[in-house]
Design an enzyme around this catalytic site. Structure first.
Site, PDB file in Angstrom:
ATOM      1  N   HIS A 243      53.511 101.204  40.814  1.00 16.17           N
ATOM      2  CA  HIS A 243      52.820 102.483  41.001  1.00 16.17           C
ATOM      3  C   HIS A 243      53.802 103.668  41.004  1.00 16.17           C
ATOM      4  O   HIS A 243      53.767 104.522  40.127  1.00 16.17           O
ATOM      5  CB  HIS A 243      52.077 102.491  42.352  1.00 16.17           C
TER       6      HIS A 243
HETATM    7  O1  RIB Z   1      48.005 102.595  46.142  1.00 17.59           O
HETATM    8  C1  RIB Z   1      49.360 102.456  45.798  1.00 17.59           C
HETATM    9  C2  RIB Z   1      50.201 103.395  46.593  1.00 17.59           C
HETATM   10  O2  RIB Z   1      50.061 103.102  47.988  1.00 17.59           O
HETATM   11  C3  RIB Z   1      51.706 103.252  46.291  1.00 17.59           C
HETATM   12  O3  RIB Z   1      52.346 104.487  46.480  1.00 17.59           O
HETATM   13  C4  RIB Z   1      52.160 102.277  47.330  1.00 17.59           C
HETATM   14  O4  RIB Z   1      53.546 102.418  47.655  1.00 17.59           O
HETATM   15  C5  RIB Z   1      51.321 102.690  48.511  1.00 17.59           C
HETATM   16  O5  RIB Z   1      51.968 103.808  49.122  1.00 17.59           O
END
Ligand code: RIB
Ligand code: CA
Length: 319
Positions: A243
């Site tokens: 992500h």
């Molecule tokens: O949903 C994914 C996000 O939530 C990413 O930034 C992960 O690190 C959590 O913070």
């Protein structure tokens, strides 16, 4: 164009760690002015410590790490140990950090930096809940027009929620903060689950990290090995979704990504859809387009950039 000045706001989190490593491995494109930690994946006491651990892993003990907000603006903190493990950085065995946490509060670091640096010269890169960013805007409204852009990981449209049926974790944890940021009028680039779920660390890509034969390569392979369990079980994914590194990669090479400038609103009232990013992807309303919402990426280009850059760390062998 010289290196882009950024502040990384983060809740490490294995994927945050990889995003930070990618930024620190790319000094020609990115100058990290500082890292502010926020409560999210795990409580603040762990996210600030993990941020310091990652800076040391990169051989960058010169980077200032600041602790920001320990809980959302209004709501109770929700954490994600079920995804990231008890420490938030489960997987590799990494040494306790030697670098000290900065005295200054993370929100004050964001404000002071934006007021001292030339207007429109600093970008904010939030990788977790938007509590620090919104708090800084509320505390010192003069910073808002001085922010060059915000490139954040958060939200979802076609992918819908990962923490509730409707909401992505970062926005869900602090929807009130997200509402303030998305209504700020600042140029926002959004990396939602729609794109990050296409940045998967397959076995082959994980092996490429190992083949770097460096402490960073091994640590990233072990982080993503741990981190993939949740998504493999829930989505049947081919590997861990990276992500947050999508944010850093966008700063280095935006051509890897594609999206649309659309309207994105945040649900802050309904308990059923709290934290949903209501993205007008099909432009069915006349609401103002306030975000560049990314829908796709060239995954092979992303991973070759990431692996190549991680292979540089620690830069010039400084450790
Ligand atoms: O949903 C994914 C996000 O939530 C990413 O930034 C992960 O690190 C959590 O913070
Ligand atoms: Ca994160």
């Amino acid at each position: 164009m010289g290196a882009q000045k950024i502040i990384i706001d983060t809740d490490p989190g294995q994927d945050d760690a990889v995003a930070i490593l990618l930024a620190l491995a790319s000094p020609d494109e990115i100058e990290v002015l500082g890292i502010t930690a926020v409560a999210g994946n795990v409580p603040l006491s762990l996210t600030e410590k993990n941020a310091r651990i990652v800076c040391e892993l990169a051989g960058r003990s010169d980077i200032g790490v600041y602790a920001g907000c320990a809980h959302p603006l209004k709501r109770k903190l929700v954490t994600a140990e079920h995804v990231h493990g008890k420490t938030g950085l489960d997987g590799p065995k990494l040494p306790e950090p030697k670098i000290k946490l900065q005295e200054k509060h993370g929100v004050d670091f964001i404000i002071d930096t934006l007021m001292q640096e030339p207007a429109n010269s600093v970008s904010l890169c939030p990788l977790g809940p938007l509590t620090n960013i919104a708090t800084a805007m509320l505390k010192e409204p003069r910073i808002t027009p001085r922010i060059k852009q915000i490139v954040l990981m958060g939200g979802a449209y076609f992918e819908v929620g990962n923490i509730t049926p409707a909401a992505e974790f970062n926005i869900f944890v602090d929807p009130d903060a997200a509402k303030i940021v998305f209504a700020s009028g600042i140029e926002i680039v959004v990396m939602p689950l729609d794109v990050t779920h296409k940045a998967l660390v397959t076995t082959q890509r994980n092996e490429a990290f190992r083949q770097l034969k460096t402490p960073v390569g091994a640590a990233v392979a072990e982080m993503t090995d741990f981190f993939e369990r949740f998504d493999k079980e829930k989505y049947g994914s081919a590997g861990a979704p990276l992500h947050d590194p999508c944010v850093t990669a966008y700063l280095i090479d935006p051509t890897i990504f594609s999206g649309r400038k659309i309207n994105v609103e945040i649900e802050t009232e309904s308990e059923l859809t709290l934290g949903m990013t209501v993205a007008d992807w099909w432009r069915v309303t006349d609401r103002e387009a306030n975000a560049f919402f990314i829908g796709n990426l060239d995954a092979n280009k992303f991973f070759s950039l990431l692996t190549n850059r991680l292979g540089r760390l620690p830069l010039n062998g400084i450790s």
